[in-house]
Scaffold this motif. Structure first.
Motif, PDB file in Angstrom:
ATOM      1  N   LEU A 138       0.842  -1.194   0.000  1.00 39.72           N
ATOM      2  CA  LEU A 138       0.000   0.000   0.000  1.00 39.72           C
ATOM      3  C   LEU A 138       0.871   1.236   0.000  1.00 39.72           C
ATOM      4  CD1 LEU A 138      -2.716   1.557   0.409  1.00 39.72           C
ATOM      5  CD2 LEU A 138      -2.387   1.244   2.875  1.00 39.72           C
ATOM      6  N   VAL A 139       0.575   2.169  -0.874  1.00 41.44           N
ATOM      7  CA  VAL A 139       1.228   3.479  -0.892  1.00 41.44           C
ATOM      8  C   VAL A 139       0.147   4.508  -0.592  1.00 41.44           C
ATOM      9  CG1 VAL A 139       2.514   5.174  -2.237  1.00 41.44           C
ATOM     10  CG2 VAL A 139       2.937   2.727  -2.571  1.00 41.44           C
ATOM     11  N   GLY A 185       6.476  -3.559  -8.664  1.00 39.36           N
ATOM     12  CA  GLY A 185       5.244  -4.332  -8.587  1.00 39.36           C
ATOM     13  C   GLY A 185       4.013  -3.506  -8.888  1.00 39.36           C
ATOM     14  N   ALA A 186       2.895  -3.937  -8.279  1.00 39.61           N
ATOM     15  CA  ALA A 186       1.620  -3.264  -8.515  1.00 39.61           C
ATOM     16  C   ALA A 186       0.900  -3.040  -7.194  1.00 39.61           C
ATOM     17  CB  ALA A 186       0.749  -4.083  -9.463  1.00 39.61           C
ATOM     18  N   PRO A 187       1.402  -2.125  -6.359  1.00 33.75           N
ATOM     19  CA  PRO A 187       0.752  -1.876  -5.064  1.00 33.75           C
ATOM     20  C   PRO A 187      -0.555  -1.109  -5.226  1.00 33.75           C
ATOM     21  CG  PRO A 187       2.476  -0.266  -5.426  1.00 33.75           C
ATOM     22  CD  PRO A 187       2.564  -1.238  -6.576  1.00 33.75           C
ATOM     23  N   ALA A 188      -1.366  -1.112  -4.183  1.00 32.25           N
ATOM     24  CA  ALA A 188      -2.508  -0.212  -4.136  1.00 32.25           C
ATOM     25  C   ALA A 188      -1.970   1.173  -3.800  1.00 32.25           C
ATOM     26  CB  ALA A 188      -3.506  -0.668  -3.076  1.00 32.25           C
ATOM     27  N   VAL A 189      -2.267   2.156  -4.646  1.00 29.47           N
ATOM     28  CA  VAL A 189      -1.768   3.519  -4.448  1.00 29.47           C
ATOM     29  C   VAL A 189      -2.975   4.412  -4.172  1.00 29.47           C
ATOM     30  CG1 VAL A 189      -0.400   5.411  -5.376  1.00 29.47           C
ATOM     31  CG2 VAL A 189       0.122   3.052  -6.039  1.00 29.47           C
ATOM     32  N   GLY A 236       0.764   0.400 -10.322  1.00 29.48           N
ATOM     33  CA  GLY A 236      -0.143  -0.067  -9.291  1.00 29.48           C
ATOM     34  C   GLY A 236      -1.600   0.228  -9.560  1.00 29.48           C
ATOM     35  N   GLU A 237      -2.410  -0.075  -8.559  1.00 27.28           N
ATOM     36  CA  GLU A 237      -3.852   0.111  -8.626  1.00 27.28           C
ATOM     37  C   GLU A 237      -4.202   1.443  -7.979  1.00 27.28           C
ATOM     38  OE1 GLU A 237      -7.894  -2.310  -7.241  1.00 27.28           O
ATOM     39  OE2 GLU A 237      -5.893  -3.122  -6.844  1.00 27.28           O
ATOM     40  N   ILE A 238      -4.571   2.410  -8.781  1.00 25.41           N
ATOM     41  CA  ILE A 238      -4.785   3.776  -8.309  1.00 25.41           C
ATOM     42  C   ILE A 238      -6.169   3.910  -7.681  1.00 25.41           C
ATOM     43  CG2 ILE A 238      -4.783   6.217  -8.926  1.00 25.41           C
ATOM     44  CD1 ILE A 238      -2.092   4.773  -9.284  1.00 25.41           C
ATOM     45  N   ARG A 239      -6.195   4.543  -6.513  1.00 24.43           N
ATOM     46  CA  ARG A 239      -7.451   4.838  -5.833  1.00 24.43           C
ATOM     47  C   ARG A 239      -7.427   6.290  -5.363  1.00 24.43           C
ATOM     48  NH1 ARG A 239      -9.050   1.190  -8.067  1.00 24.43           N
ATOM     49  NH2 ARG A 239      -9.866  -0.817  -7.321  1.00 24.43           N
ATOM     50  N   LEU A 240      -8.594   6.940  -5.401  1.00 21.86           N
ATOM     51  CA  LEU A 240      -8.731   8.309  -4.920  1.00 21.86           C
ATOM     52  C   LEU A 240      -9.601   8.290  -3.667  1.00 21.86           C
ATOM     53  CD1 LEU A 240      -9.449  10.205  -8.270  1.00 21.86           C
ATOM     54  CD2 LEU A 240      -7.241   9.639  -7.237  1.00 21.86           C
TER      55      LEU A 240
END
Length: 213
Positions: A70-71, A92-96, A115-119
């Protein structure tokens, strides 16, 4: 879970301190002068109403070139571009998860951020006092319904008594910090669900809504 905090202000400190206290490995991206104090003293947060305190030792890293689950980027809108530039080296592909007021939405996040971008929007607010984030929780609220709608919409705006409660959240086991890596809401208003032609209340993009401690 390995967590990288980008922006160790009030928000980053509160979430980082709680995540570390819950047993997760927390690192903080270097940004002088604040992270000099973080390297020496760690992250500490205090609930201004209950007096409850959370603190943790962290590692301050010179860049984001590491592997994280997680970022959490808690930066102002004017700091978003340089923060994103630093995140392009993530492995890798962290949750950002981007916390903060970002008027540009997903379009403001460059495509080369891995990574997997979230707002999202933080569930706390406060001030820094002697290196400790003193915070209060922000009560989650439902999205207000528009007073008017497009001519193609067949659904009447809901009255206050008809508004639904906030969506459920997913807790991290053994700790009150809610899971910042999961979506809580799509950001799409009820008018969108009722009539695809109507976009009133659309939050634009897949947002995690409000994530709170």
């Amino acid at each position: 879970m390995r967590v990288l905090i980008v922006g160790a202000g009030v928000i980053g400190t509160v979430y980082g301190a709680h995540l570390g206290a819950a047993g997760h490995a927390v690192s903080v991206l270097r940004h002088p002068p604040r992270t000099g104090d973080v390297a020496a003293r760690g992250l500490a947060a205090r609930d201004a109403l209950t007096g409850r305190r959370a603190e943790t030792r962290v590692q301050v890293v010179p860049d984001a070139a590491g592997s994280y689950d997680l970022v959490l980027a808690a930066v102002r809108s004017d700091q978003l571009a340089p923060a994103c530039a630093q995140l392009t080296v993530l492995a890798g592909a962290p949750a950002v998860l981007f916390f903060g007021n970002n008027p540009g939405g997903r379009s403001a996040i460059p495509a080369n951020v891995p990574g997997e971008i979230r707002l999202g929007f933080p569930g706390v607010g406060g001030v820094m006092r002697d290196g400790v984030a003193e915070y209060v929780r922000i009560k989650q609220r439902t999205r207000p319904r528009p007073a008017t709608c497009s001519s193609s919409c067949r659904r009447r705006p809901a009255t206050p008594s008809q508004q639904r409660p906030p969506p459920p959240t997913v807790p991290i086991p053994g700790h009150p910090l809610r899971d910042a890596s999961r979506g809580i809401g799509s950001g799409i208003g009820d008018h969108d669900r009722a009539n695809g032609a109507c976009r009133a209340g659309n939050g634009r993009g897949s947002s995690v809504g409000q994530v709170a401690v």
